[in-house]
Each structure stands twice: as C-alpha cells, then as structure tokens.
Write an enzyme that holds these catalytic residues in place. Structure first.
Site, PDB file in Angstrom:
ATOM      1  N   SER A 176       0.855  -1.192   0.000  1.00  0.00           N
ATOM      2  CA  SER A 176       0.000   0.000   0.000  1.00  0.00           C
ATOM      3  C   SER A 176       0.893   1.245   0.000  1.00  0.00           C
ATOM      4  O   SER A 176       1.721   1.406  -0.888  1.00  0.00           O
ATOM      5  CB  SER A 176      -0.953  -0.037   1.189  1.00  0.00           C
ATOM      6  N   GLU A 180      -9.327  -5.033  -5.476  1.00  0.00           N
ATOM      7  CA  GLU A 180      -8.851  -3.954  -4.618  1.00  0.00           C
ATOM      8  C   GLU A 180      -9.963  -2.946  -4.309  1.00  0.00           C
ATOM      9  O   GLU A 180      -9.988  -2.348  -3.239  1.00  0.00           O
ATOM     10  CB  GLU A 180      -7.666  -3.247  -5.277  1.00  0.00           C
ATOM     11  N   HIS A 222      -7.674  -5.336  -0.657  1.00  0.00           N
ATOM     12  CA  HIS A 222      -6.499  -4.646  -0.132  1.00  0.00           C
ATOM     13  C   HIS A 222      -5.997  -5.316   1.149  1.00  0.00           C
ATOM     14  O   HIS A 222      -6.765  -5.531   2.076  1.00  0.00           O
ATOM     15  CB  HIS A 222      -6.845  -3.182   0.127  1.00  0.00           C
TER      16      HIS A 222
END
Length: 549
Positions: free
Chosen positions: A205, A330, A448
């Site tokens: 990330s 995502e 994610h």
C-alpha cells in the site's frame, strides 16, 4: 493462529548477543527447537528519538550504549488515531524509530550471508506499524526459507510529511527515516548473518509506494538491490500528494498554530504542540475517487529526495528486478456502503467519468468511457445484483490501484526495458477472512491487504485462524517471494524451485499484461482485467500534463 506474540505470553530463551554499531543487544529465540531455529531482535533503535528540537529534523544517529540492551518486544507505534476496528494494539510515541530483525540461527549456505527482505508497512502514510505484521509468523514462514527479515517503523502522517513549502525544514522526513534504517541495515546486517549486497525492499500500500520512491531517489536508490511494491507504487495517482502545504496549513489551523508567514517561527511553535495532536486516522471510505485519489498527507516533490519528475528519476536509477501487483478486487475495500443503487449503470457512468474525465478529454471523453465500460461489463444485457456490484467495485479498484499497477509496469519498461518485472494478481480468498466486516461487504474476494497477509503468514485485517488451504497458500506465496529475494526471480532454482504449472514469465514491452494469477493453482495469464487498466493507463499517460517543478 495469530502471528504476533506479546512479550510475556510465553517464555522464549534468549537469543545470541550481537554487538551493533550502537552497542550490544539481546533478543529472543522465537523458534528454539529443531534444526531451523530463529532469533528475533525487536525494538532496536536505528536513530535518535525525533523529539524536541529533532521534531521536523532529519534522522540522527542514536547515542551508543555499553550495557546489553534487551530487544525483546516491538517498539512503540508512531503517532496516529486508532479506528474502532484497529483497536489499541500497542502504545504510541513520537519516539518510534525502531526496527526488528528476524534471523536464522543456522549457518547460511552462501558465505556472504542470507538474503535480506526489508519490509515497510503501509497505512496511507498516516497509520499502522510493524506490530500487525507479526514476529513468530515471520520466523515460521519466511526465515525458515533462508532469509533474514527486517521490519521498520517511521514517522507517520504530519510528523513524517510536514512541509512549510520552503527550506525551513526538510520535506519527506518519513522517507528519510526509511533511508536511515536502510543505512543502518547495510552497516549492521552482516552481524545477523544477512548479506548487505543482497537486500530486497518490500512494502505494501503506502509502503509499496514508498519502496518504489526509494528505488529511484538519488538519496536511497543505491542502498538495496531488488524491489517488491505490493498494492501500491509510485505510479499510482495518490503516491505524490498534490497539495501538502495546503493540508499542513489546515491541520495547523485546527491545532491553533496558524502559518503567520514566518516559517521558522511557525516551526518553533509547532514543536511545542503535544505529539498526539498531529495524529490522523485512515478512513478508506473517505478516499475521494471522484477525481485523482488524494490522501491526508504524503510524499511531495522537493529538492533532495524527489527532485525531478518520476520518469526522469527512473531513467537515472540502477536496474532492479521488480515484483509488483495487487489483489484481485482492490476496489472492494472502498465498497462497504452504497452498493445497492436503483440505477447501477448510472453509477458506472459516474465512476468511469471520474477516471477518463472531460477535463482530460474534452472532445473524446464519451467515446473513451464507453470503450472502457465495454472492457468491464456488457451494459446492454441483464445482470444479477452481484454482477453489477462487482463491476462497480472494479472501477473503484481501477482508480485506486489497478491502473497504477499496469502503469508501473509500463513506466519501468519504458525507462529501463531490461528490468526483470514480474506482475501478479493475488486471487486467493478465505471467505471467513473478514469476520464481522463481512456483513457489510457486497461480496467476498481478495482485496487490499490480502496479499501481504499470505506473505507474512498473519491475517492483518481481522483475526483469522488459518485453515489447511490458507497454510498451503502461505507456503506458495512465501516460496515465490523468498525466491525473488534470493535470485531476483520468483521461479527459483534447485531445491528452491517453485512448483508452478507454468513458469512465471516477466512482463515485456510487447506484452506488459502478462501476470501470475496467485491461487492454490497459480496460472500465468496473458491479459490483465480484460485489458481495461492498460487501455486507461495509456490514455491517462498522454493526457496528464507534465510536472512543473
């Protein structure tokens, strides 16, 4: 099982003692039975506490010590605001510049030492810590495959990225913290049986964007050798903050310390503000996808760390093998609410228009938007509620990450066509992984942080007791990742060779979409998401104006 153990949850024998450049340390032997035992040294200070006059200053060396320092627990987390879901997993402090080293006890096969996997956590540049990614699980699943693992902490949020818009303080302090930790590791990792000439930088990330920036910055790019940006990289539209001075002024106003046009005086007043006042929280639901996503605060162009446009820096940088990708869905992390609209096609039109906007394409926007939707869903046919929901989440994922992943492959191949670059989509998902969050989700899929959970062997979003298939997925993923750290090639060689049906081929200029679909039966695929991210990435690259520094 959780991958993080508390200091007193179980007795572990002492590790070997090591005399670092600052002084002697002792940790714990977290795996202390069998042939493959592993030592853990946690909470090692790599820099002086950035407090008082050192707030908003470049990282400085720590004072040396002579007595053995017990490094048996994680150091304090950086200053942040905890969400209700995250809980208070450990104390916070402005004094958080520590790192953790997990190292095999057995003798490395290579006389130069074990390859080093250096991990930088994410959290939108404003939250998280090394704690969540585990210690025992890292020893069990990564170190036992013959690598040394380092995890670090750095200044978060406004304390790590405050800017005055001039030279009164250095910009991008968090990136300098990461670099300082890298320098410490280069100097000391040989003492832990690590090879300073074989360091792979890995992040997820915002950590993925950070390791990509570190790979091209003139300050840090010569300190390591391979790079793994997961679920984020510097090609993502949110990686460089578009107006950090504006964000800092707003936060200063909230704290009652207005920018009075004398920046030196402003900084002195800010140094008197209690550290907790600088804390910010990560709210994925607040990420604005109506235009380019903008985070609370983050990296900026400056005169030292990011002194040129990214593509120029890429051209100047040494070639580093790269493993890059993200999870299959995502956008799901951004789709907890509002996923039951009466007119889903209207929502798709709105979202694709926010990506391929009339601002960029005043005459051709409609045509480009329709072609993008054709690569997503047949809008003229009937679809189930979940099919519409998946399409809506996919577009949000495109804006957030999918386009950035594909763009990163294109950027690297354009500037350094000889770079071995291995692209992946993490497609495995345990349907029970989301706990109480599951009822909010329109469907369940890898999203994610799913990929990093199966690299560190610790589910970092919600507590999860891994099942047999989870452990098989962990073994597949960690084999590929440690092979990359060792050889710059996830396929590995000899005893380390990955058991894949098809060899993982690198992306090329001719086929920048080739990627490995990671599941219990990994498959090499030639097309990424129906060519939609590639289509939009190429359009946006031509349309976006160059950076005016």
């Amino acid at each position: 099982m959780g991958g993080t153990i508390s200091k007193n949850s179980q007795h572990y024998p002492d590790s070997r003692q090591i005399v670092t450049s600052y002084g002697p340390i002792e940790g714990r032997r977290l795996i202390h039975e069998g042939e493959k035992q592993v030592d853990a040294f946690q909470g090692i200070p790599y820099a002086a506490p950035p407090v008082g006059k050192l707030r908003f200053a470049m990282p400085q060396p720590h004072e040396p010590w002579t007595e053995v320092r017990h490094c048996k627990a994680f150091g304090a987390r950086g200053i942040q605001k905890d969400s209700m879901l995250s809980g208070k997993v450990a104390p916070q402090s402005e004094d958080n510049l520590t790192l953790n080293i997990f190292t095999p006890v057995w003798t490395p096969k290579n006389s130069t030492g074990f390859p080093v996997l250096f991990y930088i956590h994410g959290g939108g540049f404003i939250s998280d810590s090394a704690h969540k990614y585990g210690d025992l699980s890292i020893c069990q699943h990564l170190c036992t495959k013959d690598v040394v693992v380092v995890t670090i902490q750095y200044r978060l949020g406004y304390l790590g990225f405050w800017t005055t818009g001039d030279s009164s303080i250095p910009d991008n302090l968090a990136l300098h913290d990461m670099t300082f930790a890298l320098k410490w590791v280069n100097e000391n990792i040989g003492l832990f049986n690590g090879d300073p000439n074989n360091i792979t930088l890995m992040g997820q990330s915002a950590g993925g964007a950070s390791v990509d920036l570190l790979s091209i910055s003139p300050v840090s790019r010569d300190l390591f050798h391979k790079v793994i940006p997961m679920g984020g990289n510097a090609s993502c539209s949110w990686a460089i903050h578009p107006r950090p001075l504006h964000s800092c002024r707003n936060r200063a106003q909230e704290m009652g310390v207005l920018d009075g046009m004398n920046t030196l005086d402003w900084v002195e007043k800010l140094r008197e503000v209690p550290a907790e006042k600088f804390g910010a929280s990560l709210d994925m639901g607040a990420v604005d996808l109506k235009s380019d996503p903008e985070l609370t605060i983050g990296p900026k162009y400056d005169n030292l760390f990011i002194p040129k446009p990214l593509m120029e820096l890429r051209k100047e940088s040494p070639v580093k093998p790269r493993l890059v990708g993200c999870a299959r869905s995502e956008g799901l992390v951004l789709c907890m609410f509002g996923m039951n609209p009466k007119h889903p096609l209207h929502v798709l039109h709105q979202d694709v228009a926010s990506i391929l906007s009339e601002k960029f394409f005043p005459l051709k926007a409609r045509d480009y938007q329709e072609k993008a939707l054709e690569k997503l869903i047949d809008v003229g046919s009937d679809h189930s509620k979940e099919e519409w929901q998946r399409a809506m989440c996919e577009l949000k994922g495109d804006s957030f990450l999918n386009i950035g992943i594909q763009q990163n492959v294109l950027d690297v191949l354009e500037t350094q066509p000889l770079t071995p670059i291995y692209m992946y989509s993490f497609d495995y998902c345990n349907q029970k992984a989301y706990g109480i969050m599951g009822w909010k989700m329109p469907f369940k899929d890898a999203t994610h942080c799913t990929d990093i959970s199966y690299v560190v062997g610790n589910h970092i979003v919600m507590p999860l007791d891994f099942n047999e298939e989870d452990y098989k997925m962990i073994d597949i993923t960690t084999r590929l990742w440690t092979n990359f750290a060792k050889y710059g090639d996830p396929n590995g060689e000899g005893d380390d060779a990955a058991e894949l049906e098809h060899k993982w081929e690198p992306a090329t200029i001719e086929n920048p979409q080739v990627h490995m679909s990671l599941s219990l039966q990994p498959k090499l695929l030639p097309i990424y998401k129906q060519e939609r991210p590639l289509y939009m990435a190429k359009l946006l690259k031509e349309a976006r104006p160059p950076v005016n520094l």
